[in-house]
Structures are given as structure tokens and as C-alpha cells.
Design a protein around this motif. Structure first.
Motif, PDB file in Angstrom:
ATOM      1  N   HIS A   5      -5.051   2.958  -5.925  1.00 17.36           N
ATOM      2  CA  HIS A   5      -5.418   2.205  -4.722  1.00 17.36           C
ATOM      3  C   HIS A   5      -6.748   1.469  -4.912  1.00 17.36           C
ATOM      4  CE1 HIS A   5      -6.380   1.228  -0.585  1.00 17.36           C
ATOM      5  NE2 HIS A   5      -7.418   2.044  -0.600  1.00 17.36           N
ATOM      6  N   LYS A  26      -0.809   6.120   3.628  1.00 16.90           N
ATOM      7  CA  LYS A  26      -0.372   4.731   3.482  1.00 16.90           C
ATOM      8  C   LYS A  26      -1.098   3.830   4.477  1.00 16.90           C
ATOM      9  CE  LYS A  26       4.442   5.443   1.989  1.00 16.90           C
ATOM     10  NZ  LYS A  26       5.864   5.247   2.372  1.00 16.90           N
ATOM     11  N   GLN A  27      -1.149   4.277   5.711  1.00 20.62           N
ATOM     12  CA  GLN A  27      -1.778   3.464   6.750  1.00 20.62           C
ATOM     13  C   GLN A  27      -3.271   3.299   6.507  1.00 20.62           C
ATOM     14  OE1 GLN A  27      -0.077   1.823   9.002  1.00 20.62           O
ATOM     15  NE2 GLN A  27      -1.923   0.861   9.813  1.00 20.62           N
ATOM     16  N   ALA A  38       0.846  -1.199   0.000  1.00 19.41           N
ATOM     17  CA  ALA A  38       0.000   0.000   0.000  1.00 19.41           C
ATOM     18  C   ALA A  38       0.878   1.245   0.000  1.00 19.41           C
ATOM     19  CB  ALA A  38      -0.903   0.005   1.231  1.00 19.41           C
ATOM     20  N   GLY A  39       0.536   2.205  -0.860  1.00 17.58           N
ATOM     21  CA  GLY A  39       1.211   3.500  -0.824  1.00 17.58           C
ATOM     22  C   GLY A  39       2.558   3.536  -1.491  1.00 17.58           C
ATOM     23  N   ARG A  44      -4.815   3.423   3.602  1.00 21.18           N
ATOM     24  CA  ARG A  44      -4.991   2.520   2.460  1.00 21.18           C
ATOM     25  C   ARG A  44      -4.694   1.075   2.855  1.00 21.18           C
ATOM     26  NH1 ARG A  44      -2.079   6.159  -2.342  1.00 21.18           N
ATOM     27  NH2 ARG A  44      -3.701   7.785  -2.416  1.00 21.18           N
ATOM     28  N   LEU A  45      -3.664   0.877   3.674  1.00 24.39           N
ATOM     29  CA  LEU A  45      -3.351  -0.478   4.133  1.00 24.39           C
ATOM     30  C   LEU A  45      -4.526  -1.062   4.912  1.00 24.39           C
ATOM     31  CD1 LEU A  45      -1.433  -2.862   4.639  1.00 24.39           C
ATOM     32  CD2 LEU A  45      -0.524  -1.594   6.608  1.00 24.39           C
ATOM     33  N   ALA A  86       2.390  -1.625   4.280  1.00 25.13           N
ATOM     34  CA  ALA A  86       2.609  -0.273   3.772  1.00 25.13           C
ATOM     35  C   ALA A  86       4.014  -0.195   3.190  1.00 25.13           C
ATOM     36  CB  ALA A  86       2.440   0.748   4.893  1.00 25.13           C
ATOM     37  N   TYR A  87       4.179   0.592   2.130  1.00 20.72           N
ATOM     38  CA  TYR A  87       5.472   0.709   1.475  1.00 20.72           C
ATOM     39  C   TYR A  87       6.504   1.333   2.405  1.00 20.72           C
ATOM     40  CZ  TYR A  87       9.160   2.267  -1.663  1.00 20.72           C
ATOM     41  OH  TYR A  87      10.385   2.498  -2.241  1.00 20.72           O
ATOM     42  N   SER A  88       7.708   0.753   2.392  1.00 25.74           N
ATOM     43  CA  SER A  88       8.837   1.266   3.163  1.00 25.74           C
ATOM     44  C   SER A  88      10.031   1.369   2.223  1.00 25.74           C
ATOM     45  CB  SER A  88       9.165   0.310   4.322  1.00 25.74           C
ATOM     46  OG  SER A  88      10.320   0.719   5.025  1.00 25.74           O
ATOM     47  N   ALA A 102       2.554   9.127   5.244  1.00 25.75           N
ATOM     48  CA  ALA A 102       2.457   7.939   6.095  1.00 25.75           C
ATOM     49  C   ALA A 102       1.016   7.666   6.526  1.00 25.75           C
ATOM     50  CB  ALA A 102       3.357   8.099   7.316  1.00 25.75           C
TER      51      ALA A 102
END
Length: 557
Positions: free
Chosen positions: A410, A451-452, A400-401, A454-455, A429-431, A448
Motif C-alpha cells: 500500500h 480497504k476503506q 486499494a486492498g 487505505r482507499l 476499494a477492491y471488489s 473491508a
């Protein structure tokens, strides 16, 4: 990418050193850090080049000290490949005279086998090192030396930072340097730091039989290859584990036979890109044609001809023990030729369960990720897989993200989750990771909090659809491999079905399908029939019918 789990702890191995030795003579990958005696000489450049010469055997590193006598404690973090690396490292140290302890306070050597796939995984190691700092200080006050080591992907990625930021670390060894552990430990015993993070073009540890960390277990993992050539833009694996290289089939079959003799009932073939397996050890197969990719899929590298492929390995492994289930992970969707799908459908002991990591449902994002396929090509593969293997269970990975992901992108991932209806999912989530193409070419521009959010949406949708997929099994009889007692109830047992879904059922006396008159109780390693009575997104529950065998169940289908 492999499914990444929570940190796993296994009693194990190693410890670090501090100290200083400027102008010291260092082996490969080591660095002088003080004024004490010079480091013992390690293997030179010729040692690492020699193994790449055709027909010339790869020399073993020679420890500079007598076999060790220390007690080793090992903690494993991250993916199943790291658990397998733990078993390889322990096999090497055990052969060199070390003993193992399950008690942290008893250890002379502490080794952390680490993960770098996401920032959270690395942060767990930094937090653990802060805890170990206090332990090491207490040991120093008591004049009881303690060595601490970092192994695996984080060691490969952050060697300099580990040695400088955390002076308590004595040993740093990358995934291809485990043979060098006895020498590194000998260096650490002199009070100096030691490191070897060189990546290899040929190291597969094929001649080392891992020491299974779960003795008496019903399942085991067998590494068949190391590294990855796909170079997806988000992924650190090619930089921490190197290029793809495969074990000789003969060594894999030897290990699987050994596990069968030990009573193991399920083996998972393991690799970063497991279905691109290519054994080039047998000369007569060097001219074999390169395999055809799944329709609509491409790679960033030229397909390599020659070698025995995954279909051949899967065929040979499945013939060893008709009562042993075979799984494999983690594959890439591009490498599913029809002969692999046909073999899975035909063999009763190859699980009808496939991991098809999608990562995103948006063609635009997939292109930025350099995945080599479109949304449409992926869905066509899913349709072909389900036609070829009726009743197949599917799992997947999603990010995600990712860089540049819009709300529309998304929503396309959300719709893919609903359309495919996976049984199992691994969502993160993407890191962003240093060294990756995304780090150098793209912007980590999704905040961030988005991302959260969407996750969490992806997780919610996945659970809804997985629950519907699992509810379709209510009323069916499932063959379950018993693993042991349920964690939530002493009166229940748990196991997994062919689709790798957890099944909970009563621990009760049952009949044996072979016709034994006396009732029996199911034990770990038994196959039992369970009639499913309820289902959730992650678990099936049911009534125990009888004990049976894998072959007998297949004959009745």
C-alpha cells in the motif's frame, strides 16, 4: 478499465415481462418459465457461427412481430461504454417503431443498462428493481402493462439470478444482443420472459449510428472496439463483454464526420482497451507486423499480427475537423508505441492528456493482478511520455486492498501517487467478482475496514498532489471548450481544458480574437482563453480573456 462514474440517466428504452411456459420452444439464451404459449423460435446456432466464416456476411436477427409502438424509458449506470450502448440500443429500437419518453410514469418499457465492475454497481440495480416492483404492481392493478428489462454487463453475468430472484424482469440482454431487442420485446408482449446473453466474436455494431442522447451537446463518445483480451486477474470485463474486436475504420470515420456536421467539438474514442485497436476488415493489411509493446511490458496472450492499428485510426480521425478535439479512453499502458506519442505531440487537435491506469504501485501486487509490468517499467513509461509530450496531463486508476496486499504494498502505491503527481484519478476499494482469476485462485483477505482506510489515504494523497499539479497552471492562459453554465453559479460558465480539467470562469462579454468589434458572450461549443487565477485538486478558476478557435490558438503557440 474505464473510469467509472455515478449513475447516469437517459430517457430511453425497454421493459420486462413475467409469465410461465414450460416445455416452450426458446430462442438462444431464452428459458421457459411457465405454461403459456411457446416462445417464438429465435435464430439457431448456425446464425451465430455463420458470421465467423471468412467473407460471409453476418445475418440480422429477424423479429417475430411487427414493429413496436411502445414508449421506452432508459436508465444508464456505470461507465461511458454503457452510455454508448444506450445510444446503440435506442437506435435499434427507434428504427423498429418505438418512441422515447423522459418520464418514468409514461413508459410502457423500462430498460436499465447495467454495470458489473464492482458489487456496489450491481447493488444499485437491485435497489432500483425494488422501486420498480411497486410501479409495476400499480400498473398491473390499472391493467396497464409495463415491461422491465436489464441490459449490459450485469445481464451477462447474472441472467439466471435476475430472472428468478426478480420475477418482475421480462427482458435480459447482454452487451452483444442489442440487435435482438425487437424480438425479445415481442416475446415479452406475450407475457413470457426472454433472454439473450450470448457473447459474439465479431459484433461491433459498426453499421449502427448511435442516436446521441445529449442532442445539441458539444462532446460525444465514439465506440471503436469492444471487449478485452488482457485477462487481468481482478477484472470481470472479458467475461461480460467478451474478446477484443474492432470496428472497421471506415465506419468510425463516418460517425465522426456526422458528429462534426452536427457541431460537436470534442470526440472521445472509446473502448475497454482502446489503444490495442486492430481493424482487420481490409485484406491488404492482413500481413502487417504485430506492434511492439511499451518497453518492459508483456501480455498473457500472443500478439496478433495484421490489421490497421490505433496510430492509423488516430491520424485519420484527427484530420476530419481541425476544430474538433480528439481524446481516447481507456488505454492499457502496454500499447503506447512511439508513433502514437509522436502523433499526439504533433497534432494540435489531439488532446495532450493520457490515461495511464497503474492499479497499484507494488510490483508484487501488479504480478498478482497480471498487469504485465513492474513498477519500474511503469515509471519508465511515464518518463518517456512526459519527454515525448511536454506538458501532458496524466490520469490513472488505482485499486486499494487487492488480494494479499500488505501495508508495504500500500505504501508503495502511496509513493507512486506522489512521484507521478496525476492531474486526475479514479480510485476504488477492491471488489471481488465471480468468474475472474482472482475469484478462483486468490483470497480476498484484506478486511473491508482496512480497504476503506487505505482507499481514503490514497484519495487524500492524490488530492494533495493533484492540487500541486494544478496550482502550477495559475497565471497561465488555458484554452477551454465551453460546455455550459456552472452548476454552482448562474453567473459563471464551465468547460474543460486540453488536460480534461474542469475550468470555471465568469459569464461575461468578451472580445473575439478574430477582430470583431462588437463584444460577444461565450456559448457552449466555443473555445475561449481563460487566465487561471486559482486551482484546487479538481478545478481551475480564471478570468475570461477572449473567444478564439482551436486552430488560431495552436498557431500562436
Amino acid at each position: 478499465m474505464l473510469p467509472w462514474g455515478r449513475a447516469l440517466r437517459v430517457a430511453g428504452l425497454l421493459r420486462p415481462a413475467s409469465g410461465a411456459a414450460r416445455r416452450a420452444r426458446c430462442g438462444p439464451g431464452e428459458r421457459p418459465v411457465g405454461r403459456r404459449a411457446a416462445l417464438p423460435a429465435g435464430p439457431d446456432l448456425r446464425h451465430f457461427l455463420r458470421g465467423a466464416v471468412a467473407g460471409e456476411p453476418r445475418p440480422e436477427p429477424q423479429p417475430d412481430a411487427a414493429p413496436g409502438t411502445g414508449r421506452v424509458y432508459l436508465e444508464t449506470y456505470g461507465c461511458q461504454m454503457n452510455v454508448n450502448d444506450t445510444e446503440i440500443a435506442w437506435a435499434i429500437l427507434q428504427k423498429n417503431g418505438y418512441t422515447r419518453t423522459k418520464e418514468l410514469d409514461e413508459a410502457d418499457v423500462i430498460l436499465l443498462v447495467t454495470c458489473s465492475v464492482r458489487e456496489k454497481a450491481e447493488q444499485a440495480i437491485w435497489n432500483r428493481l425494488r422501486h420498480l416492483r411497486a410501479l409495476k404492481a400499480r400498473r398491473q392493478q390499472a391493467r396497464l402493462p409495463l415491461r422491465i428489462g436489464i441490459l449490459g454487463c450485469m445481464a451477462e453475468r447474472l441472467k439466471e439470478e435476475i430472472l428468478h430472484r426478480e420475477k418482475l424482469v421480462d427482458i435480459v440482454a447482454g452487451p452483444d444482443a442489442y440487435r435482438d431487442l425487437p424480438r425479445l420485446l415481442a416475446v415479452a408482449e406475450s407475457g413470457q420472459q426472454a433472454a439473450n446473453v450470448l457473447l459474439s466474436l465479431d459484433e461491433t455494431y459498426a453499421d449502427i449510428l448511435p442516436v446521441q442522447t445529449s442532442a445539441g451537446g458539444t462532446t460525444a463518445f465514439v465506440s471503436i472496439m469492444r471487449g478485452c483480451d488482457n485477462m487481468c486477474s481482478y477484472c470481470i470485463v472479458p467475461f461480460t463483454r467478451g474478446r477484443e474486436r474492432s470496428r472497421p475504420i471506415a465506419s468510425i470515420l463516418q460517425e465522426v464526420r456526422m458528429l462534426s456536421d452536427q457541431g460537436v467539438k470534442e470526440v472521445t474514442l472509446l473502448g475497454q482497451n482502446v489503444n490495442s485497436f486492430r481493424d482487420t476488415s481490409e485484406v491488404q493489411f492482413q500481413s502487417a507486423a504485430a506492434p511492439v509493446l511499451s518497453r518492459g511490458f508483456s501480455t498473457v496472450y500472443k500478439a496478433k499480427p495484421g490489421g490497421l492499428r490505433f496510430a492509423h485510426l488516430l491520424d485519420q480521425v484527427s484530420r476530419i475537423d481541425p476544430e474538433m478535439r480528439i481524446r481516447f479512453t481507456s488505454p492499457h499502458p502496454k500499447d503506447f508505441p512511439d508513433e502514437v506519442l509522436q502523433l499526439i505531440q504533433e497534432r494540435h487537435n489531439i488532446c495532450k492528456q493520457l490515461h495511464l491506469p497503474a492499479q497499484s504501485g507494488s510490483t508484487r501486487v501488479l504480478e498478482a493482478m497480471r498487469r504485465g509490468y513492474t513498477r519500474e517499467a511503469y515509471l519508465e513509461l511515464v518518463h518517456h511520455v512526459r519527454e515525448s509530450i511536454p506538458g501532458v496531463s496524466l490520469s490513472s486508476d488505482f485499486i486499494a486492498g487487492f488480494c494479499g496486499e500488505t501495508e508495504e504494498d500500500h505504501q508503495q502505491t502511496v509513493s507512486l501517487l506522489r512521484q507521478v503527481r496525476y492531474n486526475v484519478g479514479f480510485l476504488f476499494a477492491y471488489s471481488m467478482r465471480q468468474k475472474t482469476r482472482a475469484y478462483h485462485r486468490l483470497q480476498d483477505d484484506v478486511p473491508a475496514d482496512i480497504k476503506q482506510r487505505r482507499l481514503e489515504e490514497l484519495i487524500t494523497v492524490f488530492r494533495e498532489e493533484a492540487a500541486r499539479a494544478n496550482e502550477a497552471m495559475v497565471g497561465q492562459s488555458q484554452l477551454v471548450l465551453v460546455e455550459g453554465p456552472s452548476k454552482r453559479s448562474a453567473s459563471e460558465l464551465c468547460g474543460r481544458n486540453d488536460g480534461n480539467i474542469k475550468v470555471i470562469f465568469p459569464d461575461a462579454e468578451i472580445e473575439d480574437a478574430a477582430g470583431c468589434k462588437a463584444p460577444v458572450r461565450a456559448q457552449p461549443g466555443d473555445y475561449v482563453l481563460v487566465k487561471v487565477t486559482s486551482a484546487s485538486s479538481q478545478t481551475l478558476k480564471g478570468a475570461l480573456l477572449c473567444r478564439t478557435t482551436l486552430s488560431r490558438f495552436a498557431a500562436c503557440q
